[in-house]
Design a protein around this motif. Structure first.
Motif, mmCIF file in Angstrom:
data_model
loop_
_atom_site.group_PDB
_atom_site.id
_atom_site.type_symbol
_atom_site.label_atom_id
_atom_site.label_comp_id
_atom_site.label_asym_id
_atom_site.label_seq_id
_atom_site.Cartn_x
_atom_site.Cartn_y
_atom_site.Cartn_z
ATOM 1 N N ILE A 38 -11.175 91.679 110.946
ATOM 2 C CA ILE A 38 -11.203 90.598 109.962
ATOM 3 C C ILE A 38 -10.136 89.547 110.291
ATOM 4 O O ILE A 38 -10.398 88.340 110.285
ATOM 5 N N ALA A 39 -8.930 90.026 110.608
ATOM 6 C CA ALA A 39 -7.833 89.113 110.932
ATOM 7 C C ALA A 39 -8.142 88.292 112.179
ATOM 8 O O ALA A 39 -7.871 87.083 112.230
ATOM 9 N N ALA A 40 -8.723 88.945 113.194
ATOM 10 C CA ALA A 40 -9.043 88.260 114.451
ATOM 11 C C ALA A 40 -10.060 87.145 114.228
ATOM 12 O O ALA A 40 -9.913 86.034 114.769
ATOM 13 N N ILE A 41 -11.080 87.425 113.416
ATOM 14 C CA ILE A 41 -12.118 86.422 113.132
ATOM 15 C C ILE A 41 -11.544 85.255 112.326
ATOM 16 O O ILE A 41 -11.841 84.083 112.596
ATOM 17 N N VAL A 42 -10.722 85.569 111.328
ATOM 18 C CA VAL A 42 -10.103 84.527 110.504
ATOM 19 C C VAL A 42 -9.222 83.616 111.358
ATOM 20 O O VAL A 42 -9.286 82.381 111.246
ATOM 21 N N LEU A 43 -8.408 84.208 112.221
ATOM 22 C CA LEU A 43 -7.535 83.415 113.089
ATOM 23 C C LEU A 43 -8.333 82.514 114.027
ATOM 24 O O LEU A 43 -7.956 81.355 114.268
ATOM 25 N N PHE A 44 -9.459 83.033 114.533
ATOM 26 C CA PHE A 44 -10.292 82.236 115.451
ATOM 27 C C PHE A 44 -10.881 81.028 114.741
ATOM 28 O O PHE A 44 -10.774 79.894 115.229
ATOM 29 N N PHE A 45 -11.516 81.254 113.574
ATOM 30 C CA PHE A 45 -12.173 80.150 112.868
ATOM 31 C C PHE A 45 -11.162 79.198 112.228
ATOM 32 O O PHE A 45 -11.467 78.026 112.003
ATOM 33 N N ALA A 46 -9.966 79.698 111.928
ATOM 34 C CA ALA A 46 -8.920 78.832 111.388
ATOM 35 C C ALA A 46 -8.161 78.102 112.487
ATOM 36 O O ALA A 46 -7.263 77.301 112.205
ATOM 37 N N LYS A 47 -8.530 78.381 113.742
ATOM 38 C CA LYS A 47 -7.922 77.751 114.919
ATOM 39 C C LYS A 47 -6.411 77.997 114.984
ATOM 40 O O LYS A 47 -5.633 77.120 115.366
ATOM 41 N N ILE A 48 -6.017 79.219 114.594
ATOM 42 C CA ILE A 48 -4.602 79.593 114.612
ATOM 43 C C ILE A 48 -4.312 80.423 115.861
ATOM 44 O O ILE A 48 -4.940 81.457 116.083
ATOM 45 N N ARG A 49 -3.387 79.958 116.668
ATOM 46 C CA ARG A 49 -2.992 80.693 117.863
ATOM 47 C C ARG A 49 -1.630 81.344 117.623
ATOM 48 O O ARG A 49 -0.689 80.707 117.177
ATOM 49 N N LEU A 50 -1.539 82.608 117.911
ATOM 50 C CA LEU A 50 -0.284 83.331 117.754
ATOM 51 C C LEU A 50 0.693 82.935 118.858
ATOM 52 O O LEU A 50 0.281 82.477 119.929
ATOM 53 N N PRO A 51 2.003 83.111 118.622
ATOM 54 C CA PRO A 51 2.996 82.789 119.661
ATOM 55 C C PRO A 51 2.742 83.587 120.934
ATOM 56 O O PRO A 51 2.242 84.715 120.880
ATOM 57 N N GLU A 52 3.121 82.992 122.067
ATOM 58 C CA GLU A 52 2.854 83.628 123.356
ATOM 59 C C GLU A 52 3.500 85.005 123.476
ATOM 60 O O GLU A 52 2.947 85.908 124.097
ATOM 61 N N ILE A 53 4.666 85.160 122.842
ATOM 62 C CA ILE A 53 5.340 86.459 122.912
ATOM 63 C C ILE A 53 4.516 87.546 122.230
ATOM 64 O O ILE A 53 4.527 88.708 122.642
#
Length: 310
Positions: free
Chosen positions: A167-182
């Protein structure tokens, strides 16, 4: 033909990893039951890292279109094949480990590294679509069957780390949120262990078995035949009839990724869940080993058939 050869090489590498797990037990450094710790790590830590990291890609219309195609194809196959497997199980009097081994494939532990190697890292995104949907099936249908639990506890399902991660992965994708590189770098490093760790579990369980019994188990060979040849042909027929290949410019390649997930060996998750929930994990491991060995030949052949039919 080149794709089939690359596939054969990667499957052979995974089988060597199984032998490593087997050797570490036979040499007395670990016991076969010690693999339960590794099983837990794979189920609750490594697989979630793979899923979350795979969806950390740029949002584009092409990605969304491909995502929808992979999702529709995966759901179509999983929902149509489930009653078929249940019917086969009833007619042939198969037990729950046998039916789950036929139905569930090694879509994560094997397909993610195979797709990354053969097609490139950018295509792992589509491989994780099938894996994500099958993960939901694992923690609802498969878990209930192998643990002999009745009904679905929605609270347990939606508080499971694997479901939360999807669920979190899909939400982040559609919200266009990229996690920090670290963070993504850490997820990538941990997720890279999915293949070796899962193969080590199978090998370690094998270390506690009588290998002669494994190689002379006629029933297990039949289950392997269904998993590697019977099931894939039914799936290919469904994909052909569906006409989904024309839905996207990369339709054939995306459907190939979904098909790779279907033709993979029996899921090592079935072995791990059987171990965690007290079912026959050694028999599940026997089927997994036979299908992994057989897949060195059957998967390249099935890919050739797919390319000719689609």
């Amino acid at each position: 033909m080149e794709l089939s050869i690359l596939l054969m090489e990667q499957i052979a590498k995974l089988f060597i990893m199984i032998f490593m797990g087997y050797a570490i037990v036979k040499m007395g450094f670990l016991k076969d039951e010690d693999s339960k710790v590794l099983s837990t790590l794979v189920l609750y830590l490594i697989v979630p890292c793979v899923i979350l990291n795979a969806f950390q890609v740029d949002y584009t219309p092409e990605k969304v279109s491909g995502l929808m195609l992979a999702c529709i194809a995966s759901l179509l196959l999983l929902f149509i094949l489930l009653p078929i497997v249940n019917l086969i199980g009833k007619v042939l009097h198969l037990n729950e480990v046998e039916t789950m081994s036929i139905y569930y494939s090694n879509s994560g532990n094997m397909i993610v590294p195979l797709v990354a190697f053969m097609l490139g890292e950018e295509w792992v995104f589509y491989a994780c679509v099938f894996m994500g949907i099958q993960t939901i099936f694992f923690w609802t249908h498969c878990k209930n069957v192998l643990s002999h639990e009745k009904g679905f506890n929605l609270k347990k399902i939606f508080t499971n780390i694997n479901i939360i991660t999807i669920i979190a992965a899909i939400v982040l994708f559609f919200a266009k949120i990229r996690l920090p590189e670290i963070i993504t770098g850490t997820l990538s490093s941990v997720g890279a262990m999915v293949g070796p760790a899962s193969m080590f579990v199978i090998g370690m369980l094998m270390g506690g078995m009588n290998i002669r019994k494994v190689l002379t188990n006629k029933k297990a060979y039949f289950i392997a035949l269904m998993r590697l040849i019977g099931f894939p042909f039914i799936a290919l027929l469904i994909l052909k009839i569906s006409g989904l290949v024309g839905w996207n410019t990369d339709g054939k390649k995306i459907l190939l990724i979904v098909f790779l997930a279907i033709i993979a060996p029996a899921a090592s998750t079935v072995t791990q869940m059987s171990q965690v929930y007290g079912n026959d994990s050694r028999y599940a491991s026997t089927i997994n080993v036979l299908t992994t060995l057989g897949a060195i030949v059957t998967m390249p052949l099935m890919v050739l058939v797919f390319q000719m039919v689609m």
